[in-house]
Design a protein around this motif. Structure first.
Motif, PDB file in Angstrom:
ATOM      1  N   GLN B  14       0.847  -1.186   0.000  1.00 51.94           N
ATOM      2  CA  GLN B  14       0.000   0.000   0.000  1.00 51.94           C
ATOM      3  C   GLN B  14       0.890   1.246   0.000  1.00 51.94           C
ATOM      4  O   GLN B  14       1.983   1.241   0.571  1.00 51.94           O
ATOM      5  CB  GLN B  14      -0.872   0.019   1.258  1.00 51.94           C
ATOM      6  N   GLU B  15       0.413   2.280  -0.630  1.00 55.22           N
ATOM      7  CA  GLU B  15       1.138   3.545  -0.608  1.00 55.22           C
ATOM      8  C   GLU B  15       1.387   3.970   0.831  1.00 55.22           C
ATOM      9  O   GLU B  15       0.505   3.859   1.690  1.00 55.22           O
ATOM     10  CB  GLU B  15       0.318   4.615  -1.336  1.00 55.22           C
ATOM     11  N   ILE B  80       5.768   5.800  -2.376  1.00 55.24           N
ATOM     12  CA  ILE B  80       4.872   6.649  -3.167  1.00 55.24           C
ATOM     13  C   ILE B  80       4.687   5.994  -4.541  1.00 55.24           C
ATOM     14  O   ILE B  80       5.472   5.120  -4.920  1.00 55.24           O
ATOM     15  CB  ILE B  80       5.439   8.080  -3.308  1.00 55.24           C
ATOM     16  N   PRO B  81       3.667   6.399  -5.278  1.00 55.27           N
ATOM     17  CA  PRO B  81       3.373   5.725  -6.559  1.00 55.27           C
ATOM     18  C   PRO B  81       4.549   5.678  -7.527  1.00 55.27           C
ATOM     19  O   PRO B  81       4.712   4.687  -8.247  1.00 55.27           O
ATOM     20  CB  PRO B  81       2.213   6.557  -7.114  1.00 55.27           C
ATOM     21  N   SER B  82       5.388   6.683  -7.553  1.00 55.48           N
ATOM     22  CA  SER B  82       6.498   6.677  -8.513  1.00 55.48           C
ATOM     23  C   SER B  82       7.612   5.703  -8.132  1.00 55.48           C
ATOM     24  O   SER B  82       8.565   5.518  -8.902  1.00 55.48           O
ATOM     25  CB  SER B  82       7.088   8.087  -8.654  1.00 55.48           C
ATOM     26  N   ILE B 112       2.607  -0.868  -6.183  1.00 55.96           N
ATOM     27  CA  ILE B 112       1.991  -0.103  -5.099  1.00 55.96           C
ATOM     28  C   ILE B 112       0.519   0.091  -5.383  1.00 55.96           C
ATOM     29  O   ILE B 112       0.142   0.610  -6.442  1.00 55.96           O
ATOM     30  CB  ILE B 112       2.687   1.258  -4.919  1.00 55.96           C
ATOM     31  N   GLN B 113      -0.281  -0.321  -4.418  1.00 57.26           N
ATOM     32  CA  GLN B 113      -1.727  -0.182  -4.555  1.00 57.26           C
ATOM     33  C   GLN B 113      -2.168   1.084  -3.839  1.00 57.26           C
ATOM     34  O   GLN B 113      -1.768   1.323  -2.716  1.00 57.26           O
ATOM     35  CB  GLN B 113      -2.418  -1.417  -3.953  1.00 57.26           C
ATOM     36  N   PRO B 114      -2.958   1.891  -4.519  1.00 58.36           N
ATOM     37  CA  PRO B 114      -3.364   3.176  -3.920  1.00 58.36           C
ATOM     38  C   PRO B 114      -4.260   2.984  -2.706  1.00 58.36           C
ATOM     39  O   PRO B 114      -4.872   1.961  -2.525  1.00 58.36           O
ATOM     40  CB  PRO B 114      -4.103   3.883  -5.058  1.00 58.36           C
TER      41      PRO B 114
END
Lengths: 116, 114
Positions: B14-15, B80-82, B112-114
């Motif tokens: 998870q983020e 983080i997503p990046s 990564i899952q938001p």
């Protein structure tokens, strides 16, 4: 140039044909490396040069593979009589220094070779 | 030849979570490096380690060169997503001199899952 440039980006060829892959390293970089990367795998070392001298070619799979860097800048990786198992992404990398701590390689975007 | 065992092969997190991945080798390396590869791109160097026991940080990334010189880990804090991508460890046998090419692990695919 600003980064390591490779050409062609994509190459599709028939089995038995020869292919030549080109790498233009970052200007001024002394060392140039060739790697092969299969899908889902890490890069596999093939060979490298300091200036125009080939230092280590222990990673070349067989004698169909050869590389040169005649003027210490652009390099060509040649695969003769291509086989289907040669299909992979071929990546070139360069580094600034031949001596001192190494490993800080800058990779190009690669040449995707598909042998039919 | 040398082999690097990198784990885990993939991570679904998870983020905001912290991430840890590691690499072990049957051979002693004098240099350990961690690279990140985004889709369609070449690997990009994140952290380089040159001394056994060395702990180095680069922003949210922290990496350590194991005392035995046969292992290294990479931690990413507060993902983080990046951060999504494939992370490769790489080792080099020779200390300087531009000698042997790097040996790469098979990579850790971070999702990564938001």
């Amino acid at each position: 140039g600003a980064g390591v440039s490779q050409s062609p980006r994509y190459k599709v060829t028939k089995r038995g044909q020869d292919v030549a892959l080109r790498c233009d390293p970052i200007s001024g970089h002394v060392s140039l490396y060739w790697y092969r990367q299969a899908l889902g795998q890490g890069p596999e070392f093939l060979t490298y040069f300091n200036y125009e001298a080939q230092q280590d070619k222990s990673g070349l799979p067989n004698d169909r593979f050869s590389a040169e860097r005649p003027e210490g800048s652009i390099s060509t990786l040649t695969i003769q009589r291509t086989e289907q198992r040669d299909s992979a992404m071929y990546r070139c990398a360069s580094s600034l220094l031949a001596g001192g701590p190494t490993g800080e390689l800058f990779f190009g975007e690669g040449s995707r070779l598909t042998v039919l | 030849g040398q082999q690097l065992n990198q784990s885990p092969q993939s991570m679904f997190i998870q983020e905001g979570e912290d991430v840890s991945m590691n690499c072990t080798s049957s051979s002693i390396f004098n240099t350990w490096l961690w690279y990140k590869q985004d889709p369609g791109e070449g690997p990009v160097l994140l952290i380089a380690l040159y001394k056994a026991g060395e702990l180095t940080s680069n922003g949210r990334l922290t990496a350590q060169f194991g005392i035995t010189r046969k292992d290294s880990f990479l931690n990413i804090s507060a993902s983080i997503p990046s951060d999504v991508g494939i992370y490769f460890c790489a080792g080099q046998l020779a200390s300087g001199g531009g000698a042997d090419g790097l040996t790469f692990g098979k990579g850790t695919h971070l999702i990564i899952q938001p």
